[in-house]
Design a protein around this motif. Structure first.
Motif, PDB file in Angstrom:
ATOM      1  N   UNK A   1      29.386 -36.482  33.180  1.00 51.79           N
ATOM      2  CA  UNK A   1      28.568 -35.293  32.947  1.00 51.79           C
ATOM      3  C   UNK A   1      29.337 -33.993  33.133  1.00 51.79           C
ATOM      4  N   UNK A   2      30.638 -34.082  33.363  1.00 52.09           N
ATOM      5  CA  UNK A   2      31.415 -32.896  33.725  1.00 52.09           C
ATOM      6  C   UNK A   2      32.500 -32.657  32.692  1.00 52.09           C
TER       7      UNK A   2
ATOM      8  N   UNK B   1      34.916 -38.160  33.487  1.00 56.79           N
ATOM      9  CA  UNK B   1      34.736 -36.753  33.142  1.00 56.79           C
ATOM     10  C   UNK B   1      35.606 -36.455  31.940  1.00 56.79           C
ATOM     11  N   UNK B   2      35.493 -35.250  31.412  1.00 55.68           N
ATOM     12  CA  UNK B   2      36.321 -34.824  30.288  1.00 55.68           C
ATOM     13  C   UNK B   2      37.087 -33.576  30.689  1.00 55.68           C
ATOM     14  N   UNK B   3      38.407 -33.580  30.454  1.00 58.68           N
ATOM     15  CA  UNK B   3      39.250 -32.433  30.770  1.00 58.68           C
ATOM     16  C   UNK B   3      39.935 -31.936  29.507  1.00 58.68           C
TER      17      UNK B   3
ATOM     18  N   UNK C   1      32.387 -26.416  32.828  1.00 54.94           N
ATOM     19  CA  UNK C   1      33.046 -25.484  33.745  1.00 54.94           C
ATOM     20  C   UNK C   1      34.355 -25.002  33.132  1.00 54.94           C
ATOM     21  N   UNK C   2      34.455 -23.695  32.872  1.00 53.50           N
ATOM     22  CA  UNK C   2      35.667 -23.103  32.308  1.00 53.50           C
ATOM     23  C   UNK C   2      36.398 -22.325  33.403  1.00 53.50           C
ATOM     24  N   UNK C   3      37.676 -22.619  33.578  1.00 48.22           N
ATOM     25  CA  UNK C   3      38.548 -21.919  34.533  1.00 48.22           C
ATOM     26  C   UNK C   3      37.923 -21.819  35.923  1.00 48.22           C
ATOM     27  N   UNK C   4      37.425 -22.942  36.465  1.00 50.06           N
ATOM     28  CA  UNK C   4      36.767 -22.861  37.771  1.00 50.06           C
ATOM     29  C   UNK C   4      37.746 -22.880  38.937  1.00 50.06           C
ATOM     30  N   UNK C   5      37.453 -22.100  39.949  1.00 48.49           N
ATOM     31  CA  UNK C   5      38.085 -22.270  41.249  1.00 48.49           C
ATOM     32  C   UNK C   5      37.482 -23.517  41.892  1.00 48.49           C
ATOM     33  N   UNK C   6      38.261 -24.229  42.702  1.00 48.53           N
ATOM     34  CA  UNK C   6      37.692 -25.398  43.388  1.00 48.53           C
ATOM     35  C   UNK C   6      37.850 -25.330  44.895  1.00 48.53           C
TER      36      UNK C   6
ATOM     37  N   UNK D   1      43.997 -25.379  40.237  1.00 43.79           N
ATOM     38  CA  UNK D   1      42.617 -25.757  40.531  1.00 43.79           C
ATOM     39  C   UNK D   1      42.162 -26.920  39.655  1.00 43.79           C
ATOM     40  N   UNK D   2      42.448 -26.833  38.350  1.00 46.38           N
ATOM     41  CA  UNK D   2      42.074 -27.910  37.442  1.00 46.38           C
ATOM     42  C   UNK D   2      42.838 -29.187  37.773  1.00 46.38           C
ATOM     43  N   UNK D   3      44.132 -29.039  38.107  1.00 44.82           N
ATOM     44  CA  UNK D   3      44.936 -30.216  38.434  1.00 44.82           C
ATOM     45  C   UNK D   3      44.416 -30.914  39.689  1.00 44.82           C
ATOM     46  N   UNK D   4      44.078 -30.122  40.699  1.00 45.79           N
ATOM     47  CA  UNK D   4      43.564 -30.717  41.934  1.00 45.79           C
ATOM     48  C   UNK D   4      42.189 -31.344  41.719  1.00 45.79           C
ATOM     49  N   UNK D   5      41.362 -30.704  40.879  1.00 45.73           N
ATOM     50  CA  UNK D   5      40.050 -31.258  40.575  1.00 45.73           C
ATOM     51  C   UNK D   5      40.192 -32.563  39.802  1.00 45.73           C
ATOM     52  N   UNK D   6      41.065 -32.576  38.819  1.00 47.34           N
ATOM     53  CA  UNK D   6      41.285 -33.795  38.034  1.00 47.34           C
ATOM     54  C   UNK D   6      41.757 -34.931  38.932  1.00 47.34           C
TER      55      UNK D   6
END
Length: 713
Positions: free
Chosen positions: A639-640, A670-672, A594-599, A655-660
């Motif tokens: 897997x993410x 996961x991998x960020x 997932x690249x630059x995803x909204x969450x 979005x990435x920070x909140x997802x992480x």
């Protein structure tokens, strides 16, 4: 240079190549009288469409650059008037006008201020989601008036993000960015009278007087009258006003009619933007105006002739009248003498685009460009055009699956009764012969199409990119290439040379496939509006059903299926993983990139989010159901892959920070990967090359494959 289309002996060089190259310009604009050329220098990228720069003025007669005529540094927009060499530009968020290139600039507005007041240019949200351009300035056909929009962001909240490419302390970037259900910009429209140096107000839309509303578009109908479209905040209603400028009384008059008002009870109006570009058939008497536009009919968007007397459908059937981008459904050109109207449509199939012609009465459309599909087999299935202002000539861009695009220029004979002869005397402008030779001598992927019956009750269209020398007795890994945004289309007959469509099948023997699930455009309004107020859910389920369908193919390894996407595609990829399973043995997707995803749609801008989700107040369940953050209970381990740019002005790094953070709390492996100072495109410097090497490596690891040469292991 200028090219005389009727007499090549009259071709003329306006500026020698060596002069252009020495100027340092990256592009140019020629005045209407062909006497001056504006050269854009000192280019600085803004957002997706905007940029600043300094415009040098080249005198064609003296073949010199006049240093006294240069625009200020960081000019935000420049435009020549449609006659003579008058011009207008925006600097410091204010509009300036020059009656002639060598005269002093007249300041038109005085209150411009970054993040607060925008005159003649859009703020961030209007640029990205409504205008798709860097300006909201519109000269009348004779240059007597300049209509412009103004946006007031004073009450909007700001997004702050740091940039790390400066000194020892990061720079803080501040951008006015209204998020869903927060205060949004107000908009107003004015007209500047260049003769009287006066600015006139334009009435706001009375039908939306009790609600928030949005500016949509200005289209001049004649020298003193323009069409102005507005929509309500959630964009399920739209209205057009005809605005006449009264120079004598120094004001404007706006008229509208019930027939100029459009609404939808099942979703948003139109295809991807809430407005249209009208083409006028009759505007001699403003109160008796007739125009062509695209409106729904029997679940499909069709051409209509509209006046205060009613709406006459000109086309009908299971196809869509659209434009190349589908953002602004529009008519290509109308010929007043023959009463013929030209438009783009999906009549051959949702995957095809051709130019059709109709008379002013309902009839079967004539396909004007279908002949090119035969003349240039495999290269002219997806056509777009650019017509000259007088409708006498057209540039045709042909695209298809097999080879790169080609470009033609043709004369137009509107009187022809044979559709194949309407465009004639074609000249091949660009055939991309060298690239064609390269492609023909290279083992490249091949593209196939198919359909399958979904349990949703719909028939889904899909496309598959297969490796060269495909062997049906083998088992190939499968990558689902997903976007799935509302009103978009992934499956179409167009040329592609991307990472997923060409590199992966050719270099890694990976099959790549995409499907147009619910919410996609060009399959009828009911199909497109299936996702209304409930984004992310049905799209993910449709992708999972497609993965299962493809996994049953004899030549697909069902244990090696992955999904990937960027932006909305990254969001959908995340939702796919969240909806897969829940038991490990039931999972169809081995990994997701997932690249630059909204969450969460609460984190995105007002105009886009509310168009499809309306306001949080009234649809809180929809927002909760569309949030990846609230769907992590069944999220898979290891897997993410989450990738994001820290300077993303569109889908914020938030979005990435909140997802992480949410994944950590759920103890999910996961991998960020982040890209410092990169925006939504992640393409500055070496970043684009780097990210695709990362994606290649992570996909190879997912499929237990060797990493291709040139990519780190």
């Amino acid at each position: 240079m200028t090219k005389n289309l009727d007499d090549s002996s009259k071709d003329a060089v306006l500026m020698p190549q060596e002069d252009y190259e020495s100027s340092g310009a990256i592009t140019y604009r020629v005045s209407a009288d062909l006497k001056y050329i504006a050269l854009l220098t000192q280019y600085k990228k803004g957002w997706r469409h905007s940029y600043n720069g300094t415009y040098l003025i080249y005198d064609v007669t003296t073949q010199t650059i006049d240093a006294t005529l240069v625009t200020p540094d960081d000019t935000q927009y420049f435009v020549w008037a449609p006659s003579g060499n008058a011009l207008a530009y925006v600097h410091g968020f204010d509009i300036y006008y020059r009656p002639a290139v060598n005269e002093d600039s007249v300041r038109v507005t005085f209150d411009g201020r970054s993040n607060y007041i925008y005159n003649g240019i859009p703020d961030w949200v209007y640029e990205e989601e409504m205008i798709s351009s860097n300006n909201v300035m519109y000269f009348s056909p004779d240059g007597s008036y300049l209509a412009f929009a103004k946006f007031d962001d004073s009450l909007c909240q700001r997004i702050n993000f740091e940039r790390y490419d400066g000194g020892i302390y990061p720079d803080m970037q501040v951008v006015s960015y209204p998020k869903s259900s927060t205060t949004q910009p107000t908009s107003a429209v004015f007209v500047y009278d260049v003769t009287n140096n006066a600015t006139y107000d334009v009435d706001p839309p009375a039908v939306f007087s009790s609600v928030d509303y949005l500016f949509n578009r200005v289209t001049w109908a004649k020298d003193d009258t323009f069409a102005l479209t507005w929509s309500n905040r959630v964009q399920n209603e739209s209205v057009m006003h005809l605005v006449t400028v009264n120079s004598g009384t120094q004001d404007t008059t706006s008229i509208t009619d019930d027939q100029f008002y459009h609404s939808s009870s099942t979703g948003w109006v139109y295809q991807r933007r809430p407005h249209w570009i009208p083409v006028f058939a009759n505007i001699t008497v403003v109160d008796e105006a007739e125009y062509y536009t695209v409106l729904p009919k029997d679940n499909w968007q069709h051409l209509h002739l509209v006046s205060k007397n009613g709406r006459i459908p000109i086309t009908e059937g299971e196809f869509t009248v659209t434009s190349e981008s589908a953002s602004y459904p529009s008519v290509e050109v109308y010929d007043q003498d023959t009463k013929k109207i030209y438009f783009s449509a999906t009549k051959a199939s949702p995957q095809h685009r051709h130019i059709y012609r109709n008379s002013v009465t309902p009839s079967e459309p004539e396909c004007i460009t279908c002949k090119y599909a035969t003349m240039y087999e495999g290269r002219c299935d997806y056509i777009s055009t650019s017509f000259s202002t007088d409708g006498s000539r057209v540039i045709v861009r042909c695209a298809g699956d097999s080879l790169p695009p080609l470009y033609l220029m043709a004369k137009i004979d509107h009187t022809q009764t044979d559709p194949d002869m309407v465009f004639n005397a074609e000249e091949e402008l660009e055939m991309n012969e060298d690239l064609v030779t390269t492609v023909e001598n290279t083992d490249v992927s091949t593209k196939e199409y198919g359909t399958f019956e979904s349990t949703s009750g719909y028939t889904f269209s899909y496309q598959v990119w297969k490796p060269p020398n495909f062997d049906a007795t083998r088992k190939y890994p499968l990558l689902i290439d997903v976007y799935a945004g509302p009103g978009y289309q992934r499956v179409y007959n167009g040329w592609s040379r991307g990472w997923s469509s060409r590199f992966l099948p050719s270099a890694m023997d990976v099959v790549v496939a995409s499907v147009d699930g619910r919410g996609s455009n060009f399959y009828g309004e009911d199909f497109m509006h299936e996702v209304y107020k409930n984004l992310g859910v049905k799209e993910a389920l449709d992708q999972l059903e497609f993965a299962e369908y493809m996994g049953n193919m004899d030549w697909i390894d069902e244990t090696k299926i992955a999904a990937w996407g960027w932006s909305y595609g990254g969001y959908t990829t995340s939702m796919i993983l969240a909806n897969d399973g829940p038991a490990e043995a039931e999972r169809k997707i081995k990994c997701g990139l997932a690249v630059a995803p909204l969450v969460d749609w609460r984190f995105y801008d007002t105009i886009y989010s509310e168009r499809y989700m309306t306001l949080v107040d009234g649809n809180e369940d929809g927002y909760n159901g569309a949030s990846v953050l609230q769907k992590l209970d069944n999220f898979p381990q290891s897997r993410y892959v989450l990738i994001h740019g820290t300077a993303d002005d569109n889908v914020h790094f938030q979005n990435a920070a909140r997802m992480e953070s949410a994944l950590v709390e759920k103890d999910i492996d996961f991998k960020a990967i982040f890209y410092a100072d990169q925006d939504h495109s992640i393409n500055v410097g070496n970043a684009n090359r780097h990210i695709f090497k990362v994606l290649t490596r992570e996909l190879a690891r997912c499929f237990d494959m060797d990493v291709p040469s040139g990519v780190w292991t």
